[in-house]
Design an enzyme around this catalytic site. Sequence first.
Site, mmCIF file in Angstrom:
data_model
loop_
_atom_site.group_PDB
_atom_site.id
_atom_site.type_symbol
_atom_site.label_atom_id
_atom_site.label_comp_id
_atom_site.label_asym_id
_atom_site.label_seq_id
_atom_site.Cartn_x
_atom_site.Cartn_y
_atom_site.Cartn_z
ATOM 1 N N TRP A 89 1.474 53.922 7.746
ATOM 2 C CA TRP A 89 0.785 54.764 8.743
ATOM 3 C C TRP A 89 0.905 56.240 8.341
ATOM 4 O O TRP A 89 -0.030 57.008 8.523
ATOM 5 C CB TRP A 89 1.337 54.528 10.157
ATOM 6 C CG TRP A 89 0.770 53.298 10.803
ATOM 7 C CD1 TRP A 89 0.290 52.194 10.180
ATOM 8 C CD2 TRP A 89 0.608 53.077 12.208
ATOM 9 N NE1 TRP A 89 -0.148 51.278 11.112
ATOM 10 C CE2 TRP A 89 0.032 51.794 12.356
ATOM 11 C CE3 TRP A 89 0.902 53.799 13.352
ATOM 12 C CZ2 TRP A 89 -0.259 51.236 13.603
ATOM 13 C CZ3 TRP A 89 0.614 53.249 14.601
ATOM 14 C CH2 TRP A 89 0.034 51.984 14.738
ATOM 15 N N ASP A 98 16.864 58.309 15.030
ATOM 16 C CA ASP A 98 16.598 57.335 16.088
ATOM 17 C C ASP A 98 15.662 57.974 17.121
ATOM 18 O O ASP A 98 15.941 59.088 17.590
ATOM 19 C CB ASP A 98 17.959 56.983 16.723
ATOM 20 C CG ASP A 98 17.854 55.869 17.725
ATOM 21 O OD1 ASP A 98 16.738 55.596 18.225
ATOM 22 O OD2 ASP A 98 18.897 55.273 18.032
ATOM 23 N N GLY A 121 6.003 53.177 5.597
ATOM 24 C CA GLY A 121 5.229 54.407 5.491
ATOM 25 C C GLY A 121 3.722 54.274 5.372
ATOM 26 O O GLY A 121 3.055 55.256 5.051
ATOM 27 N N ASP A 167 4.414 52.483 15.554
ATOM 28 C CA ASP A 167 4.228 51.065 15.221
ATOM 29 C C ASP A 167 5.594 50.368 15.283
ATOM 30 O O ASP A 167 5.859 49.435 14.542
ATOM 31 C CB ASP A 167 3.623 51.002 13.807
ATOM 32 C CG ASP A 167 3.223 49.610 13.385
ATOM 33 O OD1 ASP A 167 2.921 48.783 14.254
ATOM 34 O OD2 ASP A 167 3.224 49.356 12.161
ATOM 35 N N ASP A 191 12.152 57.474 11.130
ATOM 36 C CA ASP A 191 12.575 56.068 11.118
ATOM 37 C C ASP A 191 14.096 56.019 10.982
ATOM 38 O O ASP A 191 14.713 56.927 10.447
ATOM 39 C CB ASP A 191 11.928 55.277 9.972
ATOM 40 C CG ASP A 191 11.921 53.774 10.266
ATOM 41 O OD1 ASP A 191 10.839 53.232 10.583
ATOM 42 O OD2 ASP A 191 12.999 53.135 10.208
ATOM 43 N N LYS A 250 2.213 50.385 19.436
ATOM 44 C CA LYS A 250 2.153 48.913 19.443
ATOM 45 C C LYS A 250 2.667 48.392 20.787
ATOM 46 O O LYS A 250 3.645 48.889 21.326
ATOM 47 C CB LYS A 250 3.026 48.385 18.326
ATOM 48 C CG LYS A 250 3.104 46.881 18.349
ATOM 49 C CD LYS A 250 3.376 46.196 17.076
ATOM 50 C CE LYS A 250 4.493 46.578 16.198
ATOM 51 N NZ LYS A 250 4.178 46.166 14.824
HETATM 52 N N1 SAM Z 1 4.137 51.640 10.664
HETATM 53 C C1 SAM Z 1 4.988 51.256 9.557
HETATM 54 C C2 SAM Z 1 4.122 51.198 8.331
HETATM 55 O O1 SAM Z 1 2.906 51.176 8.465
HETATM 56 O O2 SAM Z 1 4.666 51.176 7.221
HETATM 57 C C3 SAM Z 1 5.696 49.938 9.836
HETATM 58 C C4 SAM Z 1 6.739 50.075 10.910
HETATM 59 S S1 SAM Z 1 7.841 48.714 10.950
HETATM 60 C C5 SAM Z 1 6.819 47.459 11.622
HETATM 61 C C6 SAM Z 1 8.873 49.089 12.321
HETATM 62 C C7 SAM Z 1 9.896 50.180 12.051
HETATM 63 O O3 SAM Z 1 10.490 50.548 13.307
HETATM 64 C C8 SAM Z 1 11.073 49.761 11.168
HETATM 65 O O4 SAM Z 1 11.034 50.487 9.961
HETATM 66 C C9 SAM Z 1 12.313 50.134 11.999
HETATM 67 O O5 SAM Z 1 13.348 50.729 11.238
HETATM 68 C C10 SAM Z 1 11.736 51.142 12.983
HETATM 69 N N2 SAM Z 1 12.546 51.346 14.192
HETATM 70 C C11 SAM Z 1 12.960 50.398 15.072
HETATM 71 N N3 SAM Z 1 13.711 50.972 16.051
HETATM 72 C C12 SAM Z 1 13.751 52.317 15.786
HETATM 73 C C13 SAM Z 1 14.360 53.443 16.430
HETATM 74 N N4 SAM Z 1 15.081 53.299 17.549
HETATM 75 N N5 SAM Z 1 14.198 54.670 15.890
HETATM 76 C C14 SAM Z 1 13.485 54.827 14.737
HETATM 77 N N6 SAM Z 1 12.873 53.804 14.084
HETATM 78 C C15 SAM Z 1 13.004 52.560 14.598
#
Ligand code: SAM
Length: 308
Positions: free
Chosen positions: A55, A96, A53, A121, A80, A161
């Site tokens: 961002w 999702d 969280g 991200d 997420d 990203k």
């Molecule tokens: N931007 C976040 C922050 O600043 O705290 C960090 C994000 S983290 C690097 C990547 C996130 O992408 C993970 O929490 C993962 O659960 C989520 N994610 C991956 N595939 C996803 C999907 N299909 N739908 C939703 N979230 C997804």
Amino acid sequence: MGKTSKDKRDIYYRRAKEEGWRARSAFKLLQIDDEFNIFEGVHNAVDLCAAPGSWSQVLSKKLLTENEENPDRQRIVAVDLQAMAPVHGVKQIQGDITNINTAKEITSHFQNSKADLVVCDGAPDVTGTHCMDIYIQSQLLLAALNITTHILKPGGTFVAKIFRTRDVTLLYAQLRVFFPYIHCSKPWSSRNSSIEAFVVCKNYSPPEGYTPHMMNPLLIHKPCDFDELTGINRVIVPFVVCGDLGQPDSDTCYPLNFEGKEYTYHEPVQTPIDPPYQEALSLLADRDTDFRRPDVSVVVDNLNSMTI
Ligand code: SAM
């Protein structure tokens, strides 16, 4: 490993905890904003792949806390797969980004209007097989673009990203279909040693007659020779380093008293809520009292053999 060793190795990790950010990634979005002014005129914003969280914290700060005009007009939605601790003023959807219902839930929160800004991200769980990880990351970027075509207003901004690998041109070409202005930006807080960067795409302009859909993802499904992307198919995207270059380097280890302040250890701002390994942790906590249960001893043996 001592409690302070990551603090020593990573100055942005340390600063994030000191300043109350849940992850060091917050600095990346802040530095992207310094360069590209992404929050200007934004009322509705979406944070895709938002957990834990940081961002969303940046969106909340920029659009609500620091907004002196009319913070009541701003709406922020975070999505997420994983549960996330609440962030001030942010509506959370545990879902999702590849699912059409997620798009519908987002727009219903905006009272069926659309977003001015979508940020993503997203990162999949890494497999350790480099080419597979890069492929999955690119699919996640396309999924983010796909849902964005459902929820972004014409003229809106998309930040995501991207991994700058050999075939990144194909992704740029796909983004270019929807956005006339694309920059690839590398925030100063993103490690130089990482292939990660962020595309900043402005002025969303879908092709005439384009109908967003989730079932048939973007890009072609037949083999493609990337080297054949020439002429107008080969998009050259400007590369911009953003953030104050006088700030510490994200790849360097700094001493704990680097900034002349006395060092104090800070716990992480937000530990994961309901992580998949929660059960193992509780079994581990029970191990002294319940060590003879076969399921507990198996978990304990497994945890003991893991290198974390
Ligand atoms: N931007 C976040 C922050 O600043 O705290 C960090 C994000 S983290 C690097 C990547 C996130 O992408 C993970 O929490 C993962 O659960 C989520 N994610 C991956 N595939 C996803 C999907 N299909 N739908 C939703 N979230 C997804």
